[in-house]
Design a protein around this motif. Structure first.
Motif, PDB file in Angstrom:
ATOM      1  N   ASP A  45      21.804  33.796  36.420  1.00 25.68           N
ATOM      2  CA  ASP A  45      22.425  34.696  35.453  1.00 25.68           C
ATOM      3  C   ASP A  45      21.323  35.379  34.655  1.00 25.68           C
ATOM      4  O   ASP A  45      20.901  34.900  33.609  1.00 25.68           O
ATOM      5  N   LEU A  46      20.845  36.511  35.175  1.00 26.17           N
ATOM      6  CA  LEU A  46      19.711  37.183  34.547  1.00 26.17           C
ATOM      7  C   LEU A  46      20.109  38.261  33.558  1.00 26.17           C
ATOM      8  O   LEU A  46      19.377  38.533  32.623  1.00 26.17           O
ATOM      9  N   PHE A  53      14.252  39.134  30.157  1.00 26.65           N
ATOM     10  CA  PHE A  53      14.028  40.558  29.909  1.00 26.65           C
ATOM     11  C   PHE A  53      12.834  40.804  28.990  1.00 26.65           C
ATOM     12  O   PHE A  53      12.124  41.792  29.164  1.00 26.65           O
ATOM     13  N   ARG A  54      12.580  39.926  28.044  1.00 26.11           N
ATOM     14  CA  ARG A  54      11.383  40.080  27.205  1.00 26.11           C
ATOM     15  C   ARG A  54      10.128  40.126  28.075  1.00 26.11           C
ATOM     16  O   ARG A  54       9.260  40.965  27.886  1.00 26.11           O
ATOM     17  N   ALA A  55      10.051  39.223  29.036  1.00 19.77           N
ATOM     18  CA  ALA A  55       8.878  39.164  29.905  1.00 19.77           C
ATOM     19  C   ALA A  55       8.873  40.301  30.926  1.00 19.77           C
ATOM     20  O   ALA A  55       7.835  40.909  31.178  1.00 19.77           O
ATOM     21  N   CYS A  63      13.819  48.501  33.974  1.00 19.84           N
ATOM     22  CA  CYS A  63      14.787  47.456  34.303  1.00 19.84           C
ATOM     23  C   CYS A  63      15.735  47.160  33.147  1.00 19.84           C
ATOM     24  O   CYS A  63      16.681  46.396  33.307  1.00 19.84           O
ATOM     25  N   LEU A  64      15.496  47.774  31.992  1.00 20.29           N
ATOM     26  CA  LEU A  64      16.449  47.648  30.889  1.00 20.29           C
ATOM     27  C   LEU A  64      17.831  48.119  31.337  1.00 20.29           C
ATOM     28  O   LEU A  64      18.847  47.636  30.861  1.00 20.29           O
ATOM     29  N   ALA A  65      17.860  49.023  32.300  1.00 18.62           N
ATOM     30  CA  ALA A  65      19.125  49.543  32.830  1.00 18.62           C
ATOM     31  C   ALA A  65      19.999  48.436  33.398  1.00 18.62           C
ATOM     32  O   ALA A  65      21.225  48.574  33.447  1.00 18.62           O
ATOM     33  N   ILE A  77      14.204  43.640  21.838  1.00 15.89           N
ATOM     34  CA  ILE A  77      14.032  43.724  23.288  1.00 15.89           C
ATOM     35  C   ILE A  77      13.867  45.177  23.730  1.00 15.89           C
ATOM     36  O   ILE A  77      12.996  45.499  24.549  1.00 15.89           O
ATOM     37  N   VAL A  78      14.660  46.063  23.173  1.00 17.20           N
ATOM     38  CA  VAL A  78      14.547  47.491  23.510  1.00 17.20           C
ATOM     39  C   VAL A  78      13.163  48.008  23.111  1.00 17.20           C
ATOM     40  O   VAL A  78      12.557  48.800  23.843  1.00 17.20           O
TER      41      VAL A  78
END
Length: 186
Positions: A45-46, A53-55, A63-65, A77-78
């Motif tokens: 569950d990513l 996502f931080r890394a 990949c924020l998408a 994070i953004v």
């Protein structure tokens, strides 16, 4: 750099979060990264994993998408993504696109990120001036009012000869601005 084919060869149902992250860090194209995340998401569950996502976003801001709406609404994070690529702002939540500090980081990194900020910030003189300082063609995304601002138009033209196309009609007829453009770009 790993290609997606190699990622698939190394993937198994027992793949851990750490192996997935290490593999994704080695992928440099966002297209392959997106495919790999979709592949890994079948067993992990990513989309909701903050740490992941931080890394990941340090190396693959696009990949924020693929992040969940909750992750895309996390300012911290953004900010990781837009510090690497200002245009990653396009995948941030609407709420964050209207935060001046977030917009400023994005347009400082890439003036064309102005396309993705909220309408109200496209009318913010400070945000628009920062964007055109970075990339003169960003003026195309400014509010109509600010496309008619002589100082902003001058900075835009100074940084991109073709930005004269996007200034207001009135300024396109301004002989001082037109002569400035001709002088600087000939």
């Amino acid at each position: 750099y790993f290609q997606l084919k190699e990622v698939v060869e190394h993937f198994s149902v027992s793949t851990s979060y750490h192996v997935a992250l290490a593999t994704l860090r080695m992928i440099r194209t966002s297209c392959d990264c997106r495919r790999a995340i979709m592949l890994f998401s079948t067993t992990l569950d990513l989309k909701n994993d903050e740490g992941f996502f931080r890394a990941l976003l340090v190396h693959n801001p696009g990949c924020l998408a693929l992040a969940s709406d909750a992750i895309r609404d996390r300012e911290d994070i953004v900010m990781i993504a837009i510090r690497e690529d200002g245009c990653a702002l396009q995948w941030a939540s609407c709420r964050l696109k209207a935060v001046q500090e977030v917009a400023m980081v994005a347009v400082r990194n890439d003036g064309l990120a102005l396309e993705w900020v909220s309408e109200s910030l496209r009318a913010d003189r400070r945000v628009v001036m920062t964007a055109v300082h970075e990339d003169g063609s960003a003026i195309q995304w400014a509010s109509e009012y600010l496309r008619g601002d002589f100082e902003i138009a001058t900075v835009a033209v100074q940084n991109d000869e073709f930005s004269l196309e996007w200034v207001s009609e009135e300024l396109r007829g301004n002989s001082t601005l037109v002569m400035f453009a001709i002088d600087i770009w000939t």
